[in-house]
Motif scaffolding. Structure first.
Motif, PDB file in Angstrom:
ATOM      1  N   UNK A  61     -63.828  44.260  27.397  1.00  0.00           N
ATOM      2  CA  UNK A  61     -63.315  45.779  27.205  1.00  0.00           C
ATOM      3  C   UNK A  61     -63.311  46.040  25.682  1.00  0.00           C
TER       4      UNK A  61
ATOM      5  N   UNK B 191     -71.582  48.425  26.085  1.00  0.00           N
ATOM      6  CA  UNK B 191     -72.613  48.061  26.557  1.00  0.00           C
ATOM      7  C   UNK B 191     -74.012  49.209  26.379  1.00  0.00           C
ATOM      8  N   UNK B 192     -74.836  48.838  25.576  1.00  0.00           N
ATOM      9  CA  UNK B 192     -76.133  49.711  25.276  1.00  0.00           C
ATOM     10  C   UNK B 192     -77.135  49.738  26.297  1.00  0.00           C
ATOM     11  N   UNK B 193     -77.380  48.451  26.762  1.00  0.00           N
ATOM     12  CA  UNK B 193     -78.547  48.519  27.862  1.00  0.00           C
ATOM     13  C   UNK B 193     -79.590  47.325  27.751  1.00  0.00           C
ATOM     14  N   UNK B 194     -80.525  47.444  28.144  1.00  0.00           N
ATOM     15  CA  UNK B 194     -81.636  46.611  28.400  1.00  0.00           C
ATOM     16  C   UNK B 194     -81.883  46.063  26.837  1.00  0.00           C
TER      17      UNK B 194
ATOM     18  N   UNK C 154     -88.444  54.047  25.162  1.00  0.00           N
ATOM     19  CA  UNK C 154     -87.311  55.067  25.181  1.00  0.00           C
ATOM     20  C   UNK C 154     -86.886  55.108  26.678  1.00  0.00           C
ATOM     21  N   UNK C 155     -87.787  55.398  27.693  1.00  0.00           N
ATOM     22  CA  UNK C 155     -87.234  56.085  28.923  1.00  0.00           C
ATOM     23  C   UNK C 155     -87.483  55.110  30.279  1.00  0.00           C
TER      24      UNK C 155
ATOM     25  N   UNK D 142     -87.433  51.471  32.450  1.00  0.00           N
ATOM     26  CA  UNK D 142     -86.387  50.470  32.647  1.00  0.00           C
ATOM     27  C   UNK D 142     -87.093  49.565  33.859  1.00  0.00           C
TER      28      UNK D 142
ATOM     29  N   UNK E 269     -84.755  47.763  35.197  1.00  0.00           N
ATOM     30  CA  UNK E 269     -83.502  47.627  36.010  1.00  0.00           C
ATOM     31  C   UNK E 269     -83.392  46.628  37.363  1.00  0.00           C
TER      32      UNK E 269
ATOM     33  N   UNK F 104     -80.510  39.876  33.787  1.00  0.00           N
ATOM     34  CA  UNK F 104     -80.687  41.114  33.067  1.00  0.00           C
ATOM     35  C   UNK F 104     -80.060  40.578  31.688  1.00  0.00           C
TER      36      UNK F 104
ATOM     37  N   UNK G   6     -76.858  38.555  31.859  1.00  0.00           N
ATOM     38  CA  UNK G   6     -75.824  38.456  33.039  1.00  0.00           C
ATOM     39  C   UNK G   6     -76.632  39.042  34.544  1.00  0.00           C
TER      40      UNK G   6
END
Ligand SMILES: Cc1cc2nc3c(=O)[nH]c(=O)nc-3n(C[C@H](O)[C@H](O)[C@H](O)COP(=O)(O)OP(=O)(O)OC[C@H]3O[C@@H](n4cnc5c(N)ncnc54)[C@H](O)[C@@H]3O)c2cc1C
Lengths: 420, 94
Positions: B14, B18-21, B43-44, B46, B48, B53, B71
């Motif tokens: 908490x 999280x920003x991502x990849x 940019x676009x 992933x 996924x 990951x 994770x």
């Protein structure tokens, strides 16, 4: 094919008087054939609607829906059932308004009670700036033929008196209302489309996972499945949260991340919440099902996930939102919560398009708003599959729009899927 | 989820955003001839994945460091946590 009788009030009466012995399964359980003209991958709302409209509107006779699990086990049976057409951008609004119109005629069209309930959707605003933004959105909706009404605090109080209007930090100043919006019984949508498609000859094949595509000279000629190879002239994928995994088998990387969204239901209560209410200063939305349960939800969990369950921080956040907005719900006990995996796109808007592989078509990127889109998504995907041209209301939903810089970003939050 | 912060020990997820990849750490060369293409990809698009990951988490309500968290997206199990600055340095950038 065994013909099944239509559903009607008279039929219920007759069955009731004759021991309910005449009811039959609502759709067949056929073995897959070796080849179809159209194979739809994914038996969620969108896949089933696509098959239904291919058969009913485009006269296609050879159609199969392949579902890895059972009909209705995906997001179509996990969502909070809200329908509306309150979008701002010209790429989106005509499509969602088309969908709302299809909802309005759906039950007659399908001969199925989907409990479409136009009880109104209230988006609350809490500041002058937000009011102005909602006014602009409402005007955009009206320009596209949808309905919108801006209520001030006094008008809203008359309709929903129990809200926490005088909250010190986020007082409620009013709401943008779409009275034609509302809720629909989500499972019934899956079942109604499945039955409607089946009655028009579509094979709905459950427990049939697509594991790969047969691609020869850049053309997709069929799908590999857990029940063997099935040939197809055209293959349409509508697998929502599994989009990246499935399309990877065709060598594609998508502008999509999979995220988990949770939903909650309380014990059954007497009618208390009119319509759908969404909080404008936090992420919380609520309605009440016809069984009496309060159905509510909030934000996605914010990290990539394929687990159909979320974590406690969002549970806390959602409940805090609810308590801020309508403190009375603190008395209700929560009985169920669950999660669904959503295909979050890079601009928050969907994709209905061809792919670089001939004969392979893609429908996805629905984020957490794809339930309301179900009828139009199916209709437009069927149109694309049958005619190889986009439907008039779905011309903006191109797969290459990110490369071309033609994003449809309602919130203007950029290529950050967890913010849409 | 509990994130084992390399400097601060176990912290509640908490406290983070999280920003991502973590592939976002590999910014393409803007002066290369194919920059338009590589930036589109960066940019676009992933991977996924359903499974392991590597992703960027920001300790917003803590020491404001960027972490690379490995994770499992199918189970939410956290397998490894590194400081993003260490990952970048090990990758040969300063
Ligand atoms: C908690 C929650 C609340 C939501 N609330 C709303 C809301 O209020 N309003 C709204 O408009 N939207 C809402 N949504 C979003 C909406 O539910 C989805 O966008 C929409 O249902 C997705 O389309 P679908 O019905 O076709 O998906 P699904 O029902 O998920 O269908 C996809 C199907 O593909 C199948 N599949 C996957 N891989 C394969 C394979 N390899 N082979 C064969 N089949 C495969 C899956 O088993 C699944 O049945 C919500 C979603 C969630 C999770």
């Amino acid at each position: 094919m065994r013909k099944m009788g239509g559903y009607s009030g008279f039929r219920i009466l007759r069955e009731g008087l004759t021991g309910n012995r005449g009811w039959r399964p609502a759709w067949r359980d056929p073995e897959p054939q070796q080849a179809y003209d159209f194979v739809i991958v994914g038996g969620g709302g969108h896949g089933l609607a696509t098959a239904y409209y291919l058969a009913s509107r485009y006269g296609e006779a050879s159609v199969a829906v392949l579902e890895k699990g059972w009909i209705g086990g995906g997001n179509v049976g996990r969502n909070t059932t809200i329908i509306r057409s309150n979008y701002l951008l010209p790429g989106n609004e005509p499509f969602y308004e088309f969908s709302l119109q299809l909802w309005e005629g759906l039950e007659q069209d399908l001969n199925y009670n989907a409990m479409v309930s136009q009880r109104g959707v209230y988006n609350l605003y809490h500041s002058d700036g937000q009011r102005d933004a909602y006014r602009r959105r409402g005007n955009a909706m009206i320009l596209h033929g949808a309905d919108a009404e801006l209520l001030d605090a006094a008008q809203l109080r008359a309709e929903i008196p129990f809200l926490n209007f005088d909250n010190g930090r986020f007082p409620i100043q009013g709401a943008l209302v779409q009275r034609r919006g509302g809720t629909v019984r989500h499972d019934a949508v899956a079942w109604g489309y499945a039955r409607g498609a089946d009655r028009r000859g579509v094979d709905i094949i459950q427990n049939c996972e697509v594991t790969g595509f047969r691609i020869q000279n850049g053309r997709c000629t069929g799908v590999e499945t857990s029940r063997g190879f099935i040939a197809a002239r055209k293959v349409g994928c509508a697998v929502a949260g599994s989009s990246s995994r499935v399309m990877q088998a065709a060598g594609m990387r998508l502008p999509i991340e999979s995220h988990v969204l949770q939903a909650f239901v309380s014990e059954g209560l007497k009618p208390v919440i009119p319509g759908v209410v969404t909080y404008g200063a936090g992420h919380f939305y609520i309605s009440q099902s016809d069984k009496g349960g309060l159905v509510f939800g909030g934000d996605i969990d914010m990290y990539n996930s394929y687990a159909q369950r979320g974590n406690l921080p969002v549970v806390e956040d959602v409940c805090e939102g609810g308590m801020t907005l309508m403190p009375m719900i603190g008395r209700a006990r929560m009985v169920r919560m669950w999660g669904g995996i959503m295909d979050m796109s890079m601009d928050g808007s969907p994709i209905i398009d061809r792919t670089p592989v001939d004969g392979l078509y893609f429908n996805g990127g629905w984020c957490y708003g794809g339930f309301k889109a179900t009828p139009a998504s199916g209709y437009c995907f069927a149109h694309l599959l049958a005619t190889d041209t986009p439907h008039d209301t779905a011309t903006a939903f191109r797969l290459d729009r990110f490369r071309r810089g033609m994003m449809i970003d309602e919130k203007g939050s950029g290529a950050q899927p967890n913010l849409h | 989820m509990i994130i084992e912060h390399p400097l601060l020990g176990p912290r509640d997820s908490q406290e983070f955003t999280c920003l991502g990849d973590a592939s976002l750490l590999q910014r393409p060369d803007a002066s290369a001839d194919d920059a338009a293409e590589t930036f589109f990809d960066y940019q676009y698009l992933r991977d996924n994945p359903a499974g392991t990951h590597r992703e960027l988490w920001y300790h917003e309500m803590g020491d404001r460091s960027w972490l690379v968290v490995t994770r499992d997206t199918a189970t939410h199990e956290i397998l490894a946590v590194e400081l993003a600055s260490d990952v970048v340095t090990a990758g040969g950038r300063s």
